[in-house]
Write a protein that holds these residues in place. Structure first.
Motif, PDB file in Angstrom:
ATOM      1  N   TYR A 133      -0.023  -2.971  -3.189  1.00  0.00           N
ATOM      2  CA  TYR A 133       1.003  -2.505  -2.260  1.00  0.00           C
ATOM      3  C   TYR A 133       2.014  -3.593  -2.002  1.00  0.00           C
ATOM      4  CZ  TYR A 133      -1.837  -4.994   1.211  1.00  0.00           C
ATOM      5  OH  TYR A 133      -2.540  -5.950   1.903  1.00  0.00           O
ATOM      6  N   ALA A 134       3.202  -3.152  -1.628  1.00  0.00           N
ATOM      7  CA  ALA A 134       4.279  -4.087  -1.314  1.00  0.00           C
ATOM      8  C   ALA A 134       4.690  -3.898   0.139  1.00  0.00           C
ATOM      9  CB  ALA A 134       5.478  -3.864  -2.231  1.00  0.00           C
ATOM     10  N   SER A 135       4.791  -5.002   0.841  1.00  0.00           N
ATOM     11  CA  SER A 135       5.282  -4.937   2.215  1.00  0.00           C
ATOM     12  C   SER A 135       6.756  -4.570   2.189  1.00  0.00           C
ATOM     13  CB  SER A 135       5.099  -6.300   2.904  1.00  0.00           C
ATOM     14  OG  SER A 135       5.977  -7.258   2.329  1.00  0.00           O
ATOM     15  N   ASN A 136       7.278  -4.227   3.324  1.00  0.00           N
ATOM     16  CA  ASN A 136       8.705  -3.911   3.412  1.00  0.00           C
ATOM     17  C   ASN A 136       9.564  -5.149   3.163  1.00  0.00           C
ATOM     18  OD1 ASN A 136       8.469  -1.092   3.950  1.00  0.00           O
ATOM     19  ND2 ASN A 136       7.752  -1.627   5.997  1.00  0.00           N
ATOM     20  N   GLU A 137       8.957  -6.335   3.247  1.00  0.00           N
ATOM     21  CA  GLU A 137       9.652  -7.585   2.959  1.00  0.00           C
ATOM     22  C   GLU A 137       9.580  -7.931   1.471  1.00  0.00           C
ATOM     23  OE1 GLU A 137       7.263  -7.358   5.454  1.00  0.00           O
ATOM     24  OE2 GLU A 137       8.794  -7.040   6.983  1.00  0.00           O
ATOM     25  N   GLY A 138       8.806  -7.155   0.687  1.00  0.00           N
ATOM     26  CA  GLY A 138       8.739  -7.364  -0.747  1.00  0.00           C
ATOM     27  C   GLY A 138       7.563  -8.174  -1.251  1.00  0.00           C
ATOM     28  N   GLU A 139       6.640  -8.582  -0.371  1.00  0.00           N
ATOM     29  CA  GLU A 139       5.447  -9.304  -0.809  1.00  0.00           C
ATOM     30  C   GLU A 139       4.478  -8.285  -1.406  1.00  0.00           C
ATOM     31  OE1 GLU A 139       4.833 -10.197   3.185  1.00  0.00           O
ATOM     32  OE2 GLU A 139       5.443 -12.284   3.023  1.00  0.00           O
ATOM     33  N   VAL A 140       3.914  -8.586  -2.578  1.00  0.00           N
ATOM     34  CA  VAL A 140       3.003  -7.663  -3.255  1.00  0.00           C
ATOM     35  C   VAL A 140       1.579  -8.197  -3.145  1.00  0.00           C
ATOM     36  CG1 VAL A 140       2.443  -6.515  -5.432  1.00  0.00           C
ATOM     37  CG2 VAL A 140       4.833  -6.967  -4.840  1.00  0.00           C
ATOM     38  N   TYR A 141       0.655  -7.322  -2.727  1.00  0.00           N
ATOM     39  CA  TYR A 141      -0.741  -7.687  -2.518  1.00  0.00           C
ATOM     40  C   TYR A 141      -1.657  -6.732  -3.269  1.00  0.00           C
ATOM     41  CZ  TYR A 141       1.087 -10.342   1.439  1.00  0.00           C
ATOM     42  OH  TYR A 141       1.782 -11.222   2.213  1.00  0.00           O
ATOM     43  N   ALA A 142      -2.866  -7.208  -3.556  1.00  0.00           N
ATOM     44  CA  ALA A 142      -3.911  -6.371  -4.139  1.00  0.00           C
ATOM     45  C   ALA A 142      -5.159  -6.509  -3.274  1.00  0.00           C
ATOM     46  CB  ALA A 142      -4.217  -6.804  -5.563  1.00  0.00           C
TER      47      ALA A 142
ATOM     48  N   PRO B  77     -10.140   5.767  -0.717  1.00  0.00           N
ATOM     49  CA  PRO B  77      -9.223   4.934  -1.493  1.00  0.00           C
ATOM     50  C   PRO B  77      -8.002   4.481  -0.685  1.00  0.00           C
ATOM     51  CG  PRO B  77      -8.956   7.224  -2.106  1.00  0.00           C
ATOM     52  CD  PRO B  77     -10.112   7.167  -1.145  1.00  0.00           C
ATOM     53  N   LEU B  78      -7.838   3.178  -0.567  1.00  0.00           N
ATOM     54  CA  LEU B  78      -6.653   2.653   0.110  1.00  0.00           C
ATOM     55  C   LEU B  78      -5.391   2.930  -0.700  1.00  0.00           C
ATOM     56  CD1 LEU B  78      -8.076  -0.706   1.496  1.00  0.00           C
ATOM     57  CD2 LEU B  78      -7.435   1.339   2.800  1.00  0.00           C
ATOM     58  N   SER B  79      -5.540   3.182  -2.010  1.00  0.00           N
ATOM     59  CA  SER B  79      -4.373   3.492  -2.840  1.00  0.00           C
ATOM     60  C   SER B  79      -3.778   4.855  -2.492  1.00  0.00           C
ATOM     61  CB  SER B  79      -4.727   3.430  -4.328  1.00  0.00           C
ATOM     62  OG  SER B  79      -5.739   4.360  -4.647  1.00  0.00           O
ATOM     63  N   SER B  80      -4.486   5.665  -1.718  1.00  0.00           N
ATOM     64  CA  SER B  80      -3.930   6.932  -1.234  1.00  0.00           C
ATOM     65  C   SER B  80      -3.179   6.735   0.073  1.00  0.00           C
ATOM     66  CB  SER B  80      -5.047   7.958  -1.000  1.00  0.00           C
ATOM     67  OG  SER B  80      -5.628   8.326  -2.205  1.00  0.00           O
ATOM     68  N   GLY B  81      -3.213   5.520   0.591  1.00  0.00           N
ATOM     69  CA  GLY B  81      -2.588   5.238   1.875  1.00  0.00           C
ATOM     70  C   GLY B  81      -1.103   4.970   1.756  1.00  0.00           C
ATOM     71  N   PHE B  82      -0.563   4.347   2.781  1.00  0.00           N
ATOM     72  CA  PHE B  82       0.866   4.086   2.854  1.00  0.00           C
ATOM     73  C   PHE B  82       1.109   2.840   3.688  1.00  0.00           C
ATOM     74  CE2 PHE B  82      -0.506   7.111   6.007  1.00  0.00           C
ATOM     75  CZ  PHE B  82       0.047   6.666   7.190  1.00  0.00           C
ATOM     76  N   VAL B  83       2.293   2.281   3.525  1.00  0.00           N
ATOM     77  CA  VAL B  83       2.701   1.111   4.292  1.00  0.00           C
ATOM     78  C   VAL B  83       3.630   1.589   5.393  1.00  0.00           C
ATOM     79  CG1 VAL B  83       3.965  -1.081   4.232  1.00  0.00           C
ATOM     80  CG2 VAL B  83       2.463  -0.440   2.328  1.00  0.00           C
ATOM     81  N   GLU B  84       3.327   1.172   6.605  1.00  0.00           N
ATOM     82  CA  GLU B  84       4.191   1.492   7.746  1.00  0.00           C
ATOM     83  C   GLU B  84       4.370   0.228   8.564  1.00  0.00           C
ATOM     84  OE1 GLU B  84       3.459   4.151  11.502  1.00  0.00           O
ATOM     85  OE2 GLU B  84       4.238   5.357   9.840  1.00  0.00           O
ATOM     86  N   GLY B  85       5.589  -0.252   8.622  1.00  0.00           N
ATOM     87  CA  GLY B  85       5.853  -1.510   9.316  1.00  0.00           C
ATOM     88  C   GLY B  85       5.118  -2.637   8.621  1.00  0.00           C
ATOM     89  N   ARG B  86       4.273  -3.362   9.354  1.00  0.00           N
ATOM     90  CA  ARG B  86       3.475  -4.459   8.783  1.00  0.00           C
ATOM     91  C   ARG B  86       2.032  -4.038   8.558  1.00  0.00           C
ATOM     92  NH1 ARG B  86       5.043  -8.542   6.138  1.00  0.00           N
ATOM     93  NH2 ARG B  86       3.254  -9.734   6.835  1.00  0.00           N
TER      94      ARG B  86
END
Length: 120
Positions: free
Chosen positions: A55-64, A75-84
């Motif tokens: 996933y990528a934060s809204n600031e562009g940092e990519v994490y695994a 599965p966290l891959s079914s999730g989403f990023v909201e804010g931080r």
């Protein structure tokens, strides 16, 4: 938890999000890290053959992270990023994107920074 996060998590749970069901094809970790956009989550497989969520934060940092929520293995891959937060789609557990802390809970995840989003 923001109201929108809890509503999305509730909707995913109600429609029967099942971690045992086949998911989208998993890209190699490096490929997923190069394709993920800000605020997106992708399923991937690391070099050891383990399923990960990239996933990528809204600031562009990519994490695994391992692709299993500590709550119930969804599965966290079914999730989403909201804010931080990386939000698990099954029950709305929220993890701070860079530390993996889950406020108000003893559980957490261990994000590993793997890339930076390249803006076009």
């Amino acid at each position: 938890m923001p109201a929108s996060a809890s509503l999305l998590a509730l909707a995913a749970d109600l429609i029967g999000e099942d971690p045992r069901q086949p998911r989208a094809p998993r890209l190699p970790l490096a490929e997923a890290a190069s394709k993920v956009g800000r605020g997106e989550v992708l399923p991937a497989r690391d070099d050891g053959g383990r399923d990960v969520a990239v996933y990528a934060s809204n600031e562009g940092e990519v994490y695994a992270v391992p692709d299993a929520c500590p709550h119930d293995g969804g599965p966290l891959s079914s999730g989403f990023v909201e804010g931080r937060s990386l939000v698990c789609a099954r029950h709305g557990w929220e993890f701070e994107v860079s530390t993996g802390e889950c406020p108000g809970r003893r559980a957490g995840i261990c994000p590993r920074r793997v890339a930076q989003v390249r803006d076009s």
